[in-house]
Design a protein around this motif. Sequence first.
Motif, PDB file in Angstrom:
ATOM      1  N   LYS A  53     -17.879  62.934 -51.367  1.00 47.35           N
ATOM      2  CA  LYS A  53     -19.297  63.056 -51.020  1.00 47.35           C
ATOM      3  C   LYS A  53     -19.813  61.755 -50.391  1.00 47.35           C
ATOM      4  O   LYS A  53     -20.562  61.776 -49.407  1.00 47.35           O
ATOM      5  CB  LYS A  53     -20.128  63.378 -52.269  1.00 47.35           C
ATOM      6  N   GLN A 100     -16.650  62.630 -56.011  1.00 49.07           N
ATOM      7  CA  GLN A 100     -17.760  61.733 -55.675  1.00 49.07           C
ATOM      8  C   GLN A 100     -17.408  60.852 -54.471  1.00 49.07           C
ATOM      9  O   GLN A 100     -18.260  60.572 -53.628  1.00 49.07           O
ATOM     10  CB  GLN A 100     -18.132  60.871 -56.881  1.00 49.07           C
ATOM     11  N   LEU A 159     -25.850  58.445 -51.856  1.00 51.39           N
ATOM     12  CA  LEU A 159     -25.647  59.304 -53.020  1.00 51.39           C
ATOM     13  C   LEU A 159     -26.575  58.941 -54.172  1.00 51.39           C
ATOM     14  O   LEU A 159     -26.584  59.607 -55.209  1.00 51.39           O
ATOM     15  CB  LEU A 159     -24.189  59.213 -53.499  1.00 51.39           C
TER      16      LEU A 159
END
Length: 524
Positions: A436, A433, A173
């Motif tokens: 993800k 988040q 990420l």
Amino acid sequence: MDKKFALDDDSVVVIIGSGAGGGTLADELTRQGVDVVILEAGKHHTQEDFENDEWAMFSKISWLDKRISAGGWHHTQTYPNLPAWIVKGVGGSTMHWSGVALRFTPHEFRIKSTYGDIAGANLLDWPVSYAELEPYYERAERKMGVAGTKASGLPPMPPSNHTKVIEAGARKLGYKEIVRPVASNTQPYDGRPACQQIGFCMQGCKIGAKWSTLYSEIPRAMKTGHAELRPQSMVLRVEHDKRGRATGVLYADKDGRQHLQKARVVCIAGNSIESPRLLLNSASSMFPDGLANSSGQVGRNYMNHTTAAALTINKGPVYMYRGFDIATVISDEVANRPERGFVGGYHLEGLALHLPFTAAFMKPGGWGREVTSALEQYDHMSCVWVCGEDLPQEENGITLHPTERDQHGLPIPIVTKTDHTNDAAMRRHGLGQWRKLSEAVGATRVIDMPPYPASHNMGTNRMSAKPRDGVLNKWGQTHDVKNLFVSDGSQFTSSGAANPTLTIVALAIRQAEYIAGAMKRREL
């Protein structure tokens, strides 16, 4: 050396509570020759009492006296009588804490100046800056043995498989601030052994590698001959004289007998629920709204961090329970970036839950295929705890029940908490988040969980530059009563995104320095 002080000895500093604040304060004051009496409501457990069993230790050390969850938070349904998950015992929540030792960032001491006016929030800058606290952070890191810091010199905690899985997703990420500042020894330090990666860190460290005042600060203070520890001593009220100065404390021992311990200085380090409760219960004709409460801020502005949790089921085994309980901490989201839809920031903390707590927290009070199908893949799980800034709101706080009393005849506390819209937006972002991150390493399923009872309790006796805005000055000294101090997380003016223990310890070191100096100058 077992020291005993007379009840009528008015030269002592009485410290109420023996956790991160009270235990540290006792250690630091006795080093300077100050006599202290430590009154702890809970039992004096030893490491022999610790069990590598989540539920057994929860029942043994948790503060389970009745409390009421009120307000808009989900605890009113899921945990109606357990708003906080903290410890009642010598060492306080340093027995139970995860060991994460993070500093506040500079802007988190200046939230009013940084964020401006926010509707519904009661923002205030601390009367202490990061620069002022920085040397005390270093002393706290050295005292506690925070692995991976220059202050301690200890190498970082070695990565577990759980660490490696989370870090792999984080790097995909683009996250870069991936840290593990934990107060657990990676090699022998300060008379404590190195961590053996047992994994039951929040159930009390069986070998004593993780820092706790139970087996560090309290015994060290006792050895000086300047400290007496009285466990199972529940303080009922703080007494004062006609000038409004604290003169001592009334407490009940394990048999319910009441005693009045005289004092030169009183320091309250009970936690953000019991400390304001004690001040409110100490109301008098001179202080009709509660001791040190001329501002009306005692018990208000309760914060417990904006939290959320999620479990991820990965394609392969992770065995998150193997190794230190905190796998890793991702700090990239701590910066204040309002373009995300909220002010302040948060940490993503990889937190290992063992099977019993996983089952209990996944869907409180629920069961069925949704839960059982996940538990069947427990060995494939990774877990996160979102820990973010919780904005102070005046109506969030601790009040006294109008009719219901505890075993000592005191009104039980009502803990009222409702999310600010900022909290809700931050929680959604953090869980998003994590999802993800999990998907980046091929997760097959992500399960959002409701927050558990609060381990991080802050505010309710906050510091303020002006007496009208809070309860304490920059030393943790009450604005109204010169020889009365607060030494725990209730003095926080903002919550920041960091776990609070390191800041509590840093403030206690600083406060002890001030108290000892003021006593020598006869100012106290």
